[in-house]
Design a protein around this motif. Structure first.
Motif, PDB file in Angstrom:
ATOM      1  N   GLN A 305       0.827  -1.203   0.000  1.00 54.47           N
ATOM      2  CA  GLN A 305       0.000   0.000   0.000  1.00 54.47           C
ATOM      3  C   GLN A 305       0.864   1.257   0.000  1.00 54.47           C
ATOM      4  OE1 GLN A 305      -2.236   0.739   3.639  1.00 54.47           O
ATOM      5  NE2 GLN A 305      -3.981   1.497   2.447  1.00 54.47           N
ATOM      6  N   GLU A 306       1.902   1.276   0.837  1.00 53.42           N
ATOM      7  CA  GLU A 306       2.729   2.472   0.996  1.00 53.42           C
ATOM      8  C   GLU A 306       3.657   2.724  -0.190  1.00 53.42           C
ATOM      9  OE1 GLU A 306       6.079   4.325   4.090  1.00 53.42           O
ATOM     10  OE2 GLU A 306       4.983   2.479   4.621  1.00 53.42           O
ATOM     11  N   TYR A 307       4.216   1.637  -0.745  1.00 53.01           N
ATOM     12  CA  TYR A 307       5.266   1.831  -1.752  1.00 53.01           C
ATOM     13  C   TYR A 307       4.818   1.549  -3.186  1.00 53.01           C
ATOM     14  CZ  TYR A 307       8.438   2.233   2.191  1.00 53.01           C
ATOM     15  OH  TYR A 307       9.052   2.644   3.338  1.00 53.01           O
ATOM     16  N   PHE A 308       3.578   1.061  -3.369  1.00 52.74           N
ATOM     17  CA  PHE A 308       3.120   0.781  -4.728  1.00 52.74           C
ATOM     18  C   PHE A 308       1.728   1.343  -5.013  1.00 52.74           C
ATOM     19  CE2 PHE A 308       1.389  -2.143  -8.057  1.00 52.74           C
ATOM     20  CZ  PHE A 308       2.297  -1.819  -9.062  1.00 52.74           C
ATOM     21  N   ILE A 309       0.758   1.001  -4.175  1.00 50.49           N
ATOM     22  CA  ILE A 309      -0.627   1.414  -4.438  1.00 50.49           C
ATOM     23  C   ILE A 309      -0.777   2.932  -4.328  1.00 50.49           C
ATOM     24  CG2 ILE A 309      -3.033   1.179  -3.734  1.00 50.49           C
ATOM     25  CD1 ILE A 309      -1.874  -1.350  -5.007  1.00 50.49           C
ATOM     26  N   LYS A 310      -0.350   3.497  -3.199  1.00 54.19           N
ATOM     27  CA  LYS A 310      -0.527   4.948  -3.004  1.00 54.19           C
ATOM     28  C   LYS A 310       0.312   5.804  -3.948  1.00 54.19           C
ATOM     29  CE  LYS A 310      -2.258   5.145   1.753  1.00 54.19           C
ATOM     30  NZ  LYS A 310      -1.986   5.616   3.138  1.00 54.19           N
ATOM     31  N   PRO A 311       1.612   5.543  -4.099  1.00 53.04           N
ATOM     32  CA  PRO A 311       2.425   6.419  -4.962  1.00 53.04           C
ATOM     33  C   PRO A 311       1.980   6.411  -6.425  1.00 53.04           C
ATOM     34  CG  PRO A 311       3.826   5.051  -3.560  1.00 53.04           C
ATOM     35  CD  PRO A 311       2.437   4.537  -3.405  1.00 53.04           C
ATOM     36  N   TYR A 312       1.453   5.262  -6.888  1.00 50.18           N
ATOM     37  CA  TYR A 312       1.117   5.144  -8.304  1.00 50.18           C
ATOM     38  C   TYR A 312      -0.384   4.966  -8.524  1.00 50.18           C
ATOM     39  CZ  TYR A 312       6.139   4.173  -8.485  1.00 50.18           C
ATOM     40  OH  TYR A 312       7.496   4.249  -8.353  1.00 50.18           O
ATOM     41  N   GLN A 313      -1.188   5.369  -7.544  1.00 52.27           N
ATOM     42  CA  GLN A 313      -2.616   5.056  -7.594  1.00 52.27           C
ATOM     43  C   GLN A 313      -3.312   5.584  -8.850  1.00 52.27           C
ATOM     44  OE1 GLN A 313      -4.740   5.928  -4.003  1.00 52.27           O
ATOM     45  NE2 GLN A 313      -6.574   4.860  -4.671  1.00 52.27           N
ATOM     46  N   SER A 314      -3.114   6.857  -9.155  1.00 54.42           N
ATOM     47  CA  SER A 314      -3.808   7.431 -10.319  1.00 54.42           C
ATOM     48  C   SER A 314      -3.319   6.796 -11.611  1.00 54.42           C
ATOM     49  CB  SER A 314      -3.620   8.949 -10.357  1.00 54.42           C
ATOM     50  OG  SER A 314      -2.248   9.279 -10.454  1.00 54.42           O
ATOM     51  N   LEU A 315      -2.023   6.543 -11.700  1.00 52.01           N
ATOM     52  CA  LEU A 315      -1.460   5.908 -12.886  1.00 52.01           C
ATOM     53  C   LEU A 315      -2.005   4.493 -13.052  1.00 52.01           C
ATOM     54  CD1 LEU A 315       2.293   6.052 -13.888  1.00 52.01           C
ATOM     55  CD2 LEU A 315       1.010   3.931 -14.075  1.00 52.01           C
ATOM     56  N   LEU A 316      -2.044   3.736 -11.945  1.00 50.99           N
ATOM     57  CA  LEU A 316      -2.533   2.352 -11.992  1.00 50.99           C
ATOM     58  C   LEU A 316      -4.021   2.291 -12.336  1.00 50.99           C
ATOM     59  CD1 LEU A 316      -0.657   0.947  -8.860  1.00 50.99           C
ATOM     60  CD2 LEU A 316      -0.221   0.316 -11.250  1.00 50.99           C
ATOM     61  N   GLU A 317      -4.800   3.223 -11.777  1.00 50.19           N
ATOM     62  CA  GLU A 317      -6.231   3.241 -12.065  1.00 50.19           C
ATOM     63  C   GLU A 317      -6.486   3.541 -13.535  1.00 50.19           C
ATOM     64  OE1 GLU A 317      -7.852   6.047  -9.330  1.00 50.19           O
ATOM     65  OE2 GLU A 317      -7.920   4.624  -7.651  1.00 50.19           O
ATOM     66  N   GLN A 318      -5.732   4.478 -14.074  1.00 52.71           N
ATOM     67  CA  GLN A 318      -5.905   4.843 -15.481  1.00 52.71           C
ATOM     68  C   GLN A 318      -5.476   3.680 -16.384  1.00 52.71           C
ATOM     69  OE1 GLN A 318      -3.898   8.438 -16.603  1.00 52.71           O
ATOM     70  NE2 GLN A 318      -4.535   8.324 -18.741  1.00 52.71           N
ATOM     71  N   TRP A 319      -4.344   3.064 -16.042  1.00 54.15           N
ATOM     72  CA  TRP A 319      -3.874   1.917 -16.827  1.00 54.15           C
ATOM     73  C   TRP A 319      -4.879   0.769 -16.785  1.00 54.15           C
ATOM     74  CZ3 TRP A 319      -2.817  -3.121 -15.283  1.00 54.15           C
ATOM     75  CH2 TRP A 319      -2.204  -3.932 -16.248  1.00 54.15           C
ATOM     76  N   SER A 320      -5.389   0.462 -15.581  1.00 58.04           N
ATOM     77  CA  SER A 320      -6.332  -0.635 -15.429  1.00 58.04           C
ATOM     78  C   SER A 320      -7.605  -0.389 -16.215  1.00 58.04           C
ATOM     79  CB  SER A 320      -6.663  -0.826 -13.943  1.00 58.04           C
ATOM     80  OG  SER A 320      -7.533  -1.924 -13.751  1.00 58.04           O
ATOM     81  N   ALA A 321      -8.068   0.858 -16.238  1.00 56.81           N
ATOM     82  CA  ALA A 321      -9.290   1.185 -16.967  1.00 56.81           C
ATOM     83  C   ALA A 321      -9.117   1.037 -18.466  1.00 56.81           C
ATOM     84  CB  ALA A 321      -9.723   2.621 -16.635  1.00 56.81           C
ATOM     85  N   ASN A 322      -7.900   1.244 -18.959  1.00 55.22           N
ATOM     86  CA  ASN A 322      -7.645   1.207 -20.396  1.00 55.22           C
ATOM     87  C   ASN A 322      -7.068  -0.118 -20.885  1.00 55.22           C
ATOM     88  OD1 ASN A 322      -8.465   3.913 -21.010  1.00 55.22           O
ATOM     89  ND2 ASN A 322      -6.582   4.632 -20.034  1.00 55.22           N
ATOM     90  N   TYR A 323      -6.631  -0.981 -19.932  1.00 55.16           N
ATOM     91  CA  TYR A 323      -5.982  -2.224 -20.328  1.00 55.16           C
ATOM     92  C   TYR A 323      -6.997  -3.179 -20.936  1.00 55.16           C
ATOM     93  CZ  TYR A 323      -3.566  -6.714 -20.016  1.00 55.16           C
ATOM     94  OH  TYR A 323      -3.005  -7.929 -20.309  1.00 55.16           O
ATOM     95  N   ALA A 324      -6.751  -3.605 -22.148  1.00 50.98           N
ATOM     96  CA  ALA A 324      -7.661  -4.543 -22.827  1.00 50.98           C
ATOM     97  C   ALA A 324      -7.247  -5.953 -22.502  1.00 50.98           C
ATOM     98  CB  ALA A 324      -7.608  -4.315 -24.335  1.00 50.98           C
ATOM     99  N   VAL A 325      -8.116  -6.670 -21.817  1.00 50.22           N
ATOM    100  CA  VAL A 325      -7.795  -8.034 -21.378  1.00 50.22           C
ATOM    101  C   VAL A 325      -7.755  -8.955 -22.588  1.00 50.22           C
ATOM    102  CG1 VAL A 325      -8.568  -9.959 -19.970  1.00 50.22           C
ATOM    103  CG2 VAL A 325      -8.912  -7.614 -19.185  1.00 50.22           C
TER     104      VAL A 325
END
Length: 325
Positions: A305-325
């Motif tokens: 949470q501290e070193y991956f989820i929080k620092p990159y949260q907006s980037l990860l959310e945007q990537w996840s929303a656009n990632y085509a499975v």
């Protein structure tokens, strides 16, 4: 936005001289064994158990039961999501190699086996617990496991994976102690009898988001079924020796970690419900700290949470929303 996450793959031999790296989850089976005063004897005993089980299953053209041995390689995968050169420990798995002492050949086994993930710790030990705190009834957060599942599929589909590994991974886990498993008539020569659970589990649903199917088998002379998570066709995509390398490795770890189920003195019947309070079991000659394992899972989740989820949260959310499975 840069949609290309990059992976760095590192490999190290798992033998009696192994020491966990600073980025390894300490609750991982092989890391737990490799610490403390008994670390070297633990590893030696576990590796001997793996070899013995492998030879017992691969008994054809093996009259003295010592034709094969198994080499284990720890595969550590770090991910760079921002393109900055800073990486986070994504997953760790095991790769098996089969040594045939009769032909002097070293054959690749299966990658996967044990599965270690900080983000999974975050999902189960932080996100899920926080979501249910104070709630009268257990529920699952929206999009639970979506990010982890997409990251895993992205890795398996990456050039990095395909460069290092010839076949998709197989992950072998314990059965759930709150499900009942029913034996079918389907029997594989190596995997043994197939079992079906009475209902789906949260773990099944989580791994399904990783793109993995699951089947349950109890190999010959095992005492309980295992969950095999895989892509494709488990029974036809892998050789018997490859499957045996996974069975022997993961059964050994489960005998050490969950002896109440996998080192029980009674064999699972047609209708089987695992029991972690079963007193009728044997203990291996390997020291394993299960209390520390439970406590550290939360600490590891907070680390993600501290070193991956929080620092990159907006980037990860945007990537996840656009990632085509």
């Amino acid at each position: 936005m840069n949609n290309e996450f990059t992976f760095t793959i590192k490999k190290i031999c798992l033998d009696e001289n192994y020491h966990p790296s600073n980025s390894t989850r300490l609750t991982t089976n092989f890391a737990n064994l490799a610490r403390g005063e008994s670390r070297k004897q633990n590893l030696r005993n576990a590796l001997k158990m793996i070899d013995s089980r492998f030879n017992a299953l691969a008994q054809w053209d093996n009259p003295t039961g010592d034709r094969y041995s198994v080499e284990l390689e720890i595969v550590s995968v770090d991910i760079d999501v921002a393109g900055s050169g800073e990486t986070f420990p994504s997953i760790e798995v095991l790769k098996t190699y089969i040594i045939d002492h009769k032909t002097n050949q070293r054959v690749e086994g299966i990658v996967g086996n044990n599965f270690s993930s900080y983000v999974r710790d975050y999902d189960f030990s932080v996100l899920l617990l926080d979501h249910n705190k104070g709630r009268p009834q257990f529920s699952i957060p929206d999009n639970f496991g979506d990010l982890h599942g997409k990251l895993f599929k992205y890795f398996v589909d990456s050039d990095s994976y395909k460069t290092h590994f010839n076949k998709p991974p197989v992950i072998c886990l314990s059965v759930s102690d709150n499900k009942t498993y029913h034996r079918t008539e389907n029997q594989h020569p190596v995997l043994g009898y197939e079992y079906h659970p009475n209902e789906s589990s949260l773990t099944e649903q989580y791994f399904k988001k990783m793109g993995l199917q699951v089947r349950y088998f109890m190999p010959p002379n095992s005492v309980a079924p295992f969950a095999f998570y895989f892509f494709g066709d488990l029974l036809n995509d892998y050789t018997n020796l490859e499957l045996i390398s996974t069975i022997s490795t993961m059964e050994t770890f489960q005998k050490i970690y969950r002896p109440e189920i996998y080192n029980a003195n009674a064999v699972a019947g047609k209708h089987y419900k695992p029991n972690l309070k079963n007193q009728d079991h044997s203990i291996t000659q390997v020291v394993y700290d299960r209390e520390e394992r439970s406590r550290l899972a939360i600490e590891q989740g907070r680390f993600a949470q501290e070193y991956f989820i929080k620092p990159y949260q907006s980037l990860l959310e945007q990537w996840s929303a656009n990632y085509a499975v």
